[in-house]
Scaffold this motif. Structure first.
Motif, PDB file in Angstrom:
ATOM      1  N   LYS A  87       0.826  -1.203   0.000  1.00  0.00           N
ATOM      2  CA  LYS A  87       0.000   0.000   0.000  1.00  0.00           C
ATOM      3  C   LYS A  87       0.858   1.249   0.000  1.00  0.00           C
ATOM      4  N   LEU A  88       0.529   2.145  -0.926  1.00  0.00           N
ATOM      5  CA  LEU A  88       1.193   3.439  -0.953  1.00  0.00           C
ATOM      6  C   LEU A  88       0.367   4.424  -0.144  1.00  0.00           C
ATOM      7  N   ARG A  89       1.028   5.214   0.655  1.00  0.00           N
ATOM      8  CA  ARG A  89       0.360   6.212   1.490  1.00  0.00           C
ATOM      9  C   ARG A  89       0.980   7.576   1.209  1.00  0.00           C
ATOM     10  N   GLN A  90       0.178   8.618   1.326  1.00  0.00           N
ATOM     11  CA  GLN A  90       0.707   9.966   1.259  1.00  0.00           C
ATOM     12  C   GLN A  90       1.343  10.258   2.612  1.00  0.00           C
ATOM     13  N   ALA A  91       2.545  10.786   2.610  1.00  0.00           N
ATOM     14  CA  ALA A  91       3.248  11.018   3.865  1.00  0.00           C
ATOM     15  C   ALA A  91       4.159  12.235   3.756  1.00  0.00           C
ATOM     16  N   CYS A  92       4.429  12.823   4.914  1.00  0.00           N
ATOM     17  CA  CYS A  92       5.372  13.937   5.001  1.00  0.00           C
ATOM     18  C   CYS A  92       6.780  13.380   4.810  1.00  0.00           C
ATOM     19  N   PRO A  93       7.603  14.030   3.989  1.00  0.00           N
ATOM     20  CA  PRO A  93       8.974  13.532   3.793  1.00  0.00           C
ATOM     21  C   PRO A  93       9.799  13.583   5.083  1.00  0.00           C
ATOM     22  N   ASP A  94       9.404  14.442   6.042  1.00  0.00           N
ATOM     23  CA  ASP A  94      10.106  14.530   7.325  1.00  0.00           C
ATOM     24  C   ASP A  94       9.431  13.670   8.407  1.00  0.00           C
ATOM     25  N   GLU A  95       8.490  12.831   7.991  1.00  0.00           N
ATOM     26  CA  GLU A  95       7.801  11.865   8.856  1.00  0.00           C
ATOM     27  C   GLU A  95       6.968  12.502   9.968  1.00  0.00           C
ATOM     28  N   HIS A  96       6.417  13.698   9.700  1.00  0.00           N
ATOM     29  CA  HIS A  96       5.515  14.329  10.671  1.00  0.00           C
ATOM     30  C   HIS A  96       4.114  13.728  10.638  1.00  0.00           C
ATOM     31  N   TRP A  97       3.732  13.213   9.450  1.00  0.00           N
ATOM     32  CA  TRP A  97       2.320  12.865   9.285  1.00  0.00           C
ATOM     33  C   TRP A  97       2.153  11.863   8.156  1.00  0.00           C
ATOM     34  N   VAL A  98       1.182  10.953   8.319  1.00  0.00           N
ATOM     35  CA  VAL A  98       0.818   9.983   7.276  1.00  0.00           C
ATOM     36  C   VAL A  98      -0.690  10.066   7.077  1.00  0.00           C
ATOM     37  N   HIS A  99      -1.107  10.097   5.838  1.00  0.00           N
ATOM     38  CA  HIS A  99      -2.543  10.074   5.534  1.00  0.00           C
ATOM     39  C   HIS A  99      -2.955   8.620   5.331  1.00  0.00           C
ATOM     40  N   TRP A 100      -3.681   8.068   6.299  1.00  0.00           N
ATOM     41  CA  TRP A 100      -4.065   6.652   6.255  1.00  0.00           C
ATOM     42  C   TRP A 100      -5.255   6.421   5.332  1.00  0.00           C
ATOM     43  N   ASN A 101      -6.059   7.453   5.106  1.00  0.00           N
ATOM     44  CA  ASN A 101      -7.215   7.366   4.204  1.00  0.00           C
ATOM     45  C   ASN A 101      -8.166   6.230   4.589  1.00  0.00           C
ATOM     46  N   ASN A 102      -8.445   6.139   5.884  1.00  0.00           N
ATOM     47  CA  ASN A 102      -9.355   5.103   6.381  1.00  0.00           C
ATOM     48  C   ASN A 102     -10.790   5.378   5.938  1.00  0.00           C
ATOM     49  N   PRO A 103     -11.597   4.323   5.774  1.00  0.00           N
ATOM     50  CA  PRO A 103     -12.995   4.524   5.390  1.00  0.00           C
ATOM     51  C   PRO A 103     -13.769   5.326   6.439  1.00  0.00           C
ATOM     52  N   VAL A 104     -14.740   6.068   5.973  1.00  0.00           N
ATOM     53  CA  VAL A 104     -15.591   6.890   6.827  1.00  0.00           C
ATOM     54  C   VAL A 104     -16.837   6.080   7.193  1.00  0.00           C
ATOM     55  N   PRO A 105     -17.195   6.023   8.490  1.00  0.00           N
ATOM     56  CA  PRO A 105     -18.422   5.309   8.854  1.00  0.00           C
ATOM     57  C   PRO A 105     -19.666   6.110   8.460  1.00  0.00           C
ATOM     58  N   VAL A 106     -20.563   5.431   7.766  1.00  0.00           N
ATOM     59  CA  VAL A 106     -21.825   6.026   7.336  1.00  0.00           C
ATOM     60  C   VAL A 106     -22.948   5.146   7.866  1.00  0.00           C
ATOM     61  N   LEU A 107     -24.010   5.769   8.337  1.00  0.00           N
ATOM     62  CA  LEU A 107     -25.162   5.043   8.853  1.00  0.00           C
ATOM     63  C   LEU A 107     -26.258   5.029   7.792  1.00  0.00           C
ATOM     64  N   ALA A 108     -26.952   3.908   7.687  1.00  0.00           N
ATOM     65  CA  ALA A 108     -28.069   3.803   6.744  1.00  0.00           C
ATOM     66  C   ALA A 108     -29.244   3.154   7.457  1.00  0.00           C
ATOM     67  N   ALA A 109     -30.451   3.589   7.107  1.00  0.00           N
ATOM     68  CA  ALA A 109     -31.656   3.067   7.751  1.00  0.00           C
ATOM     69  C   ALA A 109     -32.643   2.529   6.731  1.00  0.00           C
ATOM     70  N   ILE A 110     -33.036   1.287   6.944  1.00  0.00           N
ATOM     71  CA  ILE A 110     -34.187   0.723   6.242  1.00  0.00           C
ATOM     72  C   ILE A 110     -35.369   1.087   7.130  1.00  0.00           C
ATOM     73  N   VAL A 111     -36.041   2.168   6.783  1.00  0.00           N
ATOM     74  CA  VAL A 111     -37.114   2.696   7.622  1.00  0.00           C
ATOM     75  C   VAL A 111     -38.416   2.001   7.259  1.00  0.00           C
ATOM     76  N   GLU A 112     -38.962   1.282   8.219  1.00  0.00           N
ATOM     77  CA  GLU A 112     -40.258   0.631   8.043  1.00  0.00           C
ATOM     78  C   GLU A 112     -41.295   1.517   8.736  1.00  0.00           C
ATOM     79  N   TYR A 113     -42.248   1.986   7.938  1.00  0.00           N
ATOM     80  CA  TYR A 113     -43.237   2.958   8.402  1.00  0.00           C
ATOM     81  C   TYR A 113     -44.573   2.610   7.758  1.00  0.00           C
ATOM     82  N   GLN A 114     -45.596   2.464   8.572  1.00  0.00           N
ATOM     83  CA  GLN A 114     -46.931   2.095   8.083  1.00  0.00           C
ATOM     84  C   GLN A 114     -46.878   0.833   7.225  1.00  0.00           C
ATOM     85  N   ASP A 115     -46.138  -0.173   7.688  1.00  0.00           N
ATOM     86  CA  ASP A 115     -46.003  -1.474   7.022  1.00  0.00           C
ATOM     87  C   ASP A 115     -45.404  -1.393   5.617  1.00  0.00           C
ATOM     88  N   ARG A 116     -44.672  -0.343   5.343  1.00  0.00           N
ATOM     89  CA  ARG A 116     -43.970  -0.172   4.065  1.00  0.00           C
ATOM     90  C   ARG A 116     -42.545   0.291   4.353  1.00  0.00           C
TER      91      ARG A 116
END
Length: 172
Positions: A24-53
């Motif tokens: 895996k290639l990562r974006q990083a500071c050449p002086d090793e101050h910081w690495v961008h891990w680019n981890n997935p973002v948690p997203v919530l989703a709802a199957i909303v059941e309302y009035q039997d639909r």
């Protein structure tokens, strides 16, 4: 997300092989101050059941005829269960009476991790400005889409005893 500069020292980031996983290639500071891990973002989703639909909604920015599940981002310090109840209330005006986990799904194209819930809801629908319209669909008439939140809807319908078939997004 593509970043150009180190947030610590402002030097231009370089590509480097991850020390733990040389594949895996990562974006990083050449002086090793910081690495961008680019981890997935948690997203919530709802199957909303309302009035039997199942409630499907169209985002105001989407083309006509394209509907999907209620979804949103998890807030800092919030449990996923409370987060999805909040999202349902914010976007539809409905109260989440019962919340149960459907599953967790990767959505690589958007670098997201979708945490999907089934939400039994009550109240009166009052859409937020980010939603243009909604529809209530009979379970047997739903055609899940093959990406994003669609696989969660597919799995939930199968668990309810239905035999859904995938369709293109917006078709069902």
């Amino acid at each position: 997300m593509d970043l150009r500069y180190c947030p610590v020292c402002a030097k231009e980031l370089t590509q480097r092989a991850d020390a733990d996983d040389g594949q895996k290639l990562r974006q990083a500071c050449p002086d090793e101050h910081w690495v961008h891990w680019n981890n997935p973002v948690p997203v919530l989703a709802a199957i909303v059941e309302y009035q039997d639909r199942v409630l499907l909604a169209r985002n105001a920015l989407w083309p006509e005829g394209h509907f999907a599940l209620i979804a949103g981002f998890l807030e800092q310090g919030e449990s996923p269960e409370l987060g999805i109840a909040r999202e349902v209330a914010e976007e539809t005006g409905l109260q989440a009476d019962q919340v149960s986990l459907v599953g967790v799904y990767g959505f690589e194209r958007k670098n997201q991790l979708i945490i999907a819930y089934h939400v039994r809801a009550s109240g009166e629908v009052s859409l937020s400005p980010e939603l243009a319209e909604f529809k209530l669909v009979k379970h047997e008439e739903i055609s899940p889409w093959p990406a994003g939140t669609g696989p969660a809807l597919f799995d939930w319908l199968r668990a309810q005893g239905y035999q859904p078939a995938y369709s293109e997004w917006g078709a069902g």
